[in-house]
Write an enzyme that holds these catalytic residues in place. Structure first.
Site, PDB file in Angstrom:
ATOM      1  N   ASP A   1     -34.011 -22.969  -5.576  1.00 43.40           N
ATOM      2  CA  ASP A   1     -34.157 -20.925  -6.411  1.00 43.40           C
ATOM      3  C   ASP A   1     -35.292 -20.915  -6.657  1.00 43.40           C
ATOM      4  O   ASP A   1     -35.296 -21.632  -7.939  1.00 43.40           O
ATOM      5  CB  ASP A   1     -33.021 -20.530  -6.259  1.00 43.40           C
ATOM      6  CG  ASP A   1     -32.283 -19.142  -5.887  1.00 43.40           C
ATOM      7  OD1 ASP A   1     -33.774 -18.802  -5.975  1.00 43.40           O
ATOM      8  OD2 ASP A   1     -31.116 -18.870  -6.172  1.00 43.40           O
TER       9      ASP A   1
ATOM     10  N   LYS B   1     -38.654  -8.719   2.977  1.00 40.78           N
ATOM     11  CA  LYS B   1     -38.878 -10.095   3.230  1.00 40.78           C
ATOM     12  C   LYS B   1     -39.505 -10.371   3.936  1.00 40.78           C
ATOM     13  O   LYS B   1     -40.060  -9.380   4.861  1.00 40.78           O
ATOM     14  CB  LYS B   1     -36.650  -9.997   3.009  1.00 40.78           C
ATOM     15  CG  LYS B   1     -36.040 -10.103   3.969  1.00 40.78           C
ATOM     16  CD  LYS B   1     -35.297 -11.280   4.260  1.00 40.78           C
ATOM     17  CE  LYS B   1     -34.781 -10.302   5.793  1.00 40.78           C
ATOM     18  NZ  LYS B   1     -33.241 -11.942   5.861  1.00 40.78           N
TER      19      LYS B   1
ATOM     20  N   CYS C   1     -28.698 -16.162  -9.477  1.00 40.09           N
ATOM     21  CA  CYS C   1     -29.436 -14.167  -9.461  1.00 40.09           C
ATOM     22  C   CYS C   1     -29.200 -13.881 -10.846  1.00 40.09           C
ATOM     23  O   CYS C   1     -30.400 -13.872 -11.727  1.00 40.09           O
ATOM     24  CB  CYS C   1     -29.637 -12.971  -8.565  1.00 40.09           C
ATOM     25  SG  CYS C   1     -29.471 -13.870  -6.578  1.00 40.09           S
TER      26      CYS C   1
ATOM     27  N   HIS D   1     -36.491 -12.632  -5.533  1.00 37.70           N
ATOM     28  CA  HIS D   1     -36.115 -14.152  -4.781  1.00 37.70           C
ATOM     29  C   HIS D   1     -37.098 -14.955  -3.775  1.00 37.70           C
ATOM     30  O   HIS D   1     -37.053 -14.256  -3.556  1.00 37.70           O
ATOM     31  CB  HIS D   1     -35.018 -13.616  -3.855  1.00 37.70           C
ATOM     32  CG  HIS D   1     -34.001 -12.793  -4.640  1.00 37.70           C
ATOM     33  ND1 HIS D   1     -32.882 -13.281  -5.466  1.00 37.70           N
ATOM     34  CD2 HIS D   1     -34.228 -11.540  -4.580  1.00 37.70           C
ATOM     35  CE1 HIS D   1     -32.440 -11.890  -5.718  1.00 37.70           C
ATOM     36  NE2 HIS D   1     -33.120 -10.984  -5.397  1.00 37.70           N
TER      37      HIS D   1
ATOM     38  N   HIS E   1     -36.569 -17.176  -9.475  1.00 39.08           N
ATOM     39  CA  HIS E   1     -36.574 -14.869  -9.084  1.00 39.08           C
ATOM     40  C   HIS E   1     -37.866 -15.155 -10.041  1.00 39.08           C
ATOM     41  O   HIS E   1     -37.957 -16.209 -11.065  1.00 39.08           O
ATOM     42  CB  HIS E   1     -35.086 -15.282 -10.166  1.00 39.08           C
ATOM     43  CG  HIS E   1     -34.474 -15.562  -8.859  1.00 39.08           C
ATOM     44  ND1 HIS E   1     -33.722 -16.246  -9.422  1.00 39.08           N
ATOM     45  CD2 HIS E   1     -33.876 -14.339  -8.181  1.00 39.08           C
ATOM     46  CE1 HIS E   1     -32.211 -16.462  -8.701  1.00 39.08           C
ATOM     47  NE2 HIS E   1     -32.662 -15.056  -7.661  1.00 39.08           N
TER      48      HIS E   1
ATOM     49  N   ARG F   1     -20.341 -20.994  -0.784  1.00 37.87           N
ATOM     50  CA  ARG F   1     -20.392 -19.719   0.022  1.00 37.87           C
ATOM     51  C   ARG F   1     -19.298 -19.933   1.187  1.00 37.87           C
ATOM     52  O   ARG F   1     -19.127 -21.236   1.694  1.00 37.87           O
ATOM     53  CB  ARG F   1     -21.945 -19.160   1.305  1.00 37.87           C
ATOM     54  CG  ARG F   1     -22.476 -19.175  -0.005  1.00 37.87           C
ATOM     55  CD  ARG F   1     -23.764 -18.554   0.518  1.00 37.87           C
ATOM     56  NE  ARG F   1     -25.093 -18.403  -0.267  1.00 37.87           N
ATOM     57  CZ  ARG F   1     -26.182 -18.402  -1.135  1.00 37.87           C
ATOM     58  NH1 ARG F   1     -26.460 -18.055   1.266  1.00 37.87           N
ATOM     59  NH2 ARG F   1     -26.929 -17.549  -1.904  1.00 37.87           N
TER      60      ARG F   1
ATOM     61  N   GLN G   1     -29.105 -24.801  -3.487  1.00 36.19           N
ATOM     62  CA  GLN G   1     -31.066 -23.679  -3.287  1.00 36.19           C
ATOM     63  C   GLN G   1     -32.153 -24.293  -4.207  1.00 36.19           C
ATOM     64  O   GLN G   1     -31.515 -24.531  -4.571  1.00 36.19           O
ATOM     65  CB  GLN G   1     -30.698 -22.586  -3.094  1.00 36.19           C
ATOM     66  CG  GLN G   1     -29.708 -22.157  -2.322  1.00 36.19           C
ATOM     67  CD  GLN G   1     -29.123 -19.924  -2.567  1.00 36.19           C
ATOM     68  OE1 GLN G   1     -29.143 -19.885  -4.138  1.00 36.19           O
ATOM     69  NE2 GLN G   1     -29.551 -19.525  -1.652  1.00 36.19           N
TER      70      GLN G   1
END
Length: 618
Positions: free
Chosen positions: A365, A447, A316, A493, A367, A345, A363
RNA sequence: GCCGAGAUAGCACAGUGGUAGUGCAGCCGAUUCGUAAUCGGCAGGUCGUGGGUUCGAAUCCCAUUCUCGGCUCCA
């Protein structure tokens, strides 16, 4: 209904317990109840009946363990969705051989067919009873019970604290099996002592038990780690580190196919695709707040020219930096940034599991920065997009959760309300069933989570759509509105597949390694019957390869049966067989990995057919 | 992280104090074959890593790395 008549009905129906106005009771309670009351029967194969049956089996388990290991003290022993377990504290460390002994003892106790006798006693008496037996866990449980009276169940002299209900007699247990031993913390808290847990399962009939054990066997065969070895898809190497994935050529081909599809669809959906670095200065993570609320999942910083850098656990802040690199106008919104972003992670070593839980993963991912009035539409499109992607991979049923505002949160109540409504409206508009997870939202926003169930019956979270009221504030993200003033965009996200690693793991198990044509690492293999037809086979191979289809050839000096076996074990969707007949007539014979003969055709026809199937992703 | 189990040839496994084995895969040769295993031969391992005990360790002890089962289901 007169009591006698009811008794008969119960005997005939093989009921195990009764339901008196929502309370489940033993059959023996029947004699004490008001004949006027409404009674339901709890009988096989209902879920409630099975639960009682398994719970009773766990009592017999405890009894057997007590007989064999007298110093055993018991914690809890409930029925579960798949069976039952009992948590036990004792000096002896259980081995798989012990399980066989315990099973034998249990069978003896079942053979005795002792009744389960329910007794009510004052809490004080119960405390005294369990104290005298040294059952410290039961005492602890008792101390937390508010009621003045509690119940215990006794069967063949073995007494256990229990709310019940239970089977009338132990002899009603027809089929059970102890499955495994494991460690489990008392009350699930790692600060407490670790107990030994015995897992088992029980069914009404031997056939059902066998079916379940066969199912467990099938699950093992489907395990993505095992299939990955057989199909040479990926590996994890000790020298590289745990939770870090090496993608082998076949696995990498599948991944690349997924990525290509992903990119193509994201471009079509008006996303801009980004690349960002894998490390960033510690300051960035301070600004983002990750150092405060995500530190335990982050690796230790590294020093570069006296400045601390951190491996990225999230993408992000990078996307925000790109957004902020120039002034944004309301005319540009919504801005959709997507990246196949690799993050690292920290996961506790004990929870790592093949591709399903790893330490480094990519990911899918993205945004989305939008204005308030664009939110509804963005979320609706997003949900559509997610379902389209998932269904392309053959996933058509999901568990959808909507997580709402937790106790600790940032952002205005008004915004939370709006965002939660937008998420809810989107799911409902699509007519999808969902559950609300109250208070389970992240502190920065509500979410939607979409979970796929794998063949091991574990739910894996793949897709997530999260609204964020935190980062735009922390990074002072703005856009210039129609009014010429600065406004704060709303940030969403989202990840559709979640991580490519986990998604691949789920895919492997979902297809049992037999991927659909468009994903298969090798789509077709050319097999020769004898070396005499090599030249024609090579020409066919080259022809297919030229068309962009992933093809291999096996012209080894082996029998056709052997080659077919090998290709089938590799789960190659199509096998092209070439013998003298084909070579002379310039055609091919096609076979599927399932063993179907798909006919005799020209190479051009084959290529056309394959191309269509690849394109349609069937 | 914690409890328990495990790590032996590319893979699946046997070997529990005395010369490291089997099957498959690999390589070589014979066979030239029609829809899930042709036959024969050869080669392949400092037994996860480090240390210790012992005349001698894959085997016993300690440490370590990695893998596996589990750590939500509430008498």
């Amino acid at each position: 209904m007169p009591l006698a008549e009811l008794q008969k009905l119960i005997t005939d129906s093989k009921a195990l317990a009764i339901n008196l106005e929502g309370n489940l009771l033993d059959l023996s309670a029947l004699k004490d109840i008001n004949p006027e009351s409404t009674i339901g029967l709890i009988q096989p194969p209902s879920k409630e009946a099975l639960e009682i049956y398994r719970h009773s089996t766990s009592h017999v388990l405890a009894h057997a363990v007590k007989e064999l290991f007298p110093d055993a003290r018991f914690a809890i022993g409930p029925a579960t969705e798949e069976g039952f377990y009992y948590d036990i504290d004792m000096s002896h460390t259980l081995t798989p051989e012990d399980l066989l002994e315990i099973e034998k003892k249990m069978s003896q106790l079942i053979k005795k067919n002792s009744p389960f006798i329910r007794k009510t006693m004052g809490k004080g008496d119960a405390l005294e009873l369990f104290n005298s037996k040294g059952e410290s866990y039961k005492v602890e449980i008792l101390q937390e019970i508010q009621d003045a009276e509690v119940t215990v169940y006794e069967e063949d002299g073995f007494v256990d604290l229990c709310r019940g209900p239970h089977l009338p007699r132990t002899g009603m247990i027809k089929a059970f099996k102890l499955l495994s031993i494991a460690g489990a913390y008392w009350r699930g808290d790692e600060k407490n002592k670790m107990l030994q847990r015995i897992y088992g399962t029980a069914f009404f009939t031997k056939d059902e038990l066998k079916a379940h054990l066969d199912f467990l066997e099938e699950i093992k065969k489907r395990d993505h780690r095992r299939l990955a070895k057989e199909l040479d898809l990926f590996s994890i190497n000790e020298d590289i580190g745990s939770g870090l994935i090496l993608w082998h050529p076949a696995g990498a081909t599948i991944r690349r196919t997924i990525e290509d599809f992903w990119r193509q669809e994201h471009e079509r959906a008006n996303y801009s695709i980004l690349y960002t670095p894998h490390i960033a200065r510690l300051n960035l993570w301070q600004t983002s707040g990750h150092l405060d609320f995500y530190r335990e999942n982050m690796y230790s910083p590294m020093d570069i020219d006296n400045v601390s850098y951190e491996l990225k656990p999230m993408n992000c802040p990078f996307h925000i930096s790109i957004y902020k690199s120039s002034l944004k106008s309301y005319r540009q919104l919504p801005i959709r940034y997507a990246e196949l972003g690799t993050v690292y992670r920290y996961e506790r070593s004990g929870v790592l599991h093949g591709l399903m839980r790893v330490r480094g993963f990519t990911q899918d991912d993205a945004h989305i920065f939008c204005s308030e009035d664009q939110l509804d539409n963005e979320i609706l499109n997003l949900l559509d997009f997610t379902l389209f992607i998932l269904s392309t991979f053959g996933f058509s049923s999901y568990d959808i959760y909507l997580s709402t505002r937790p106790e600790k949160y940032v952002g205005s109540l008004d915004n939370w309300e709006k965002a939660t409504e937008a998420l809810k409206k989107a799911i409902e508009l699509k007519g999808l069933p969902y559950k609300i997870d109250p208070g389970e939202g992240v502190f920065y926003g509500p979410k939607i989570d979409i979970k796929i169930k794998d063949s091991l019956n574990r739910s894996w979270q793949c897709s997530t759509i999260q609204v964020d009221f935190n980062l735009p504030d922390r990074f002072d993200v703005t856009y210039r509105g129609k009014d010429g003033k600065e406004h704060r965009p709303i940030m969403i996200h989202r990840a559709l597949m979640g991580s490519l690693e986990r998604f691949f793991g789920v895919l492997i198990e979902h297809y049992k390694g037999a991927f659909p044509l468009w994903l298969s690492p090798i789509q077709v293999i050319v097999l020769t019957i004898s070396e005499k037809v090599s030249d024609f086979a090579k020409a066919v191979y080259a022809n297919i390869r030229q068309s962009g289809i992933r093809v291999e050839i096996n012209e080894e000096n082996e029998k056709i049966g052997f080659k077919i076996r090998e290709a089938t074990l590799k789960k190659i969707p199509y096998q092209v067989i070439i013998g003298e007949k084909e070579s002379l007539e310039g055609k091919i014979t096609l076979r599927s990995r399932k063993g179907d003969n798909l006919g005799y055709m020209n190479v051009d026809e084959l290529i056309e057919m394959l191309k269509k199937q690849i394109n349609d992703k069937v």
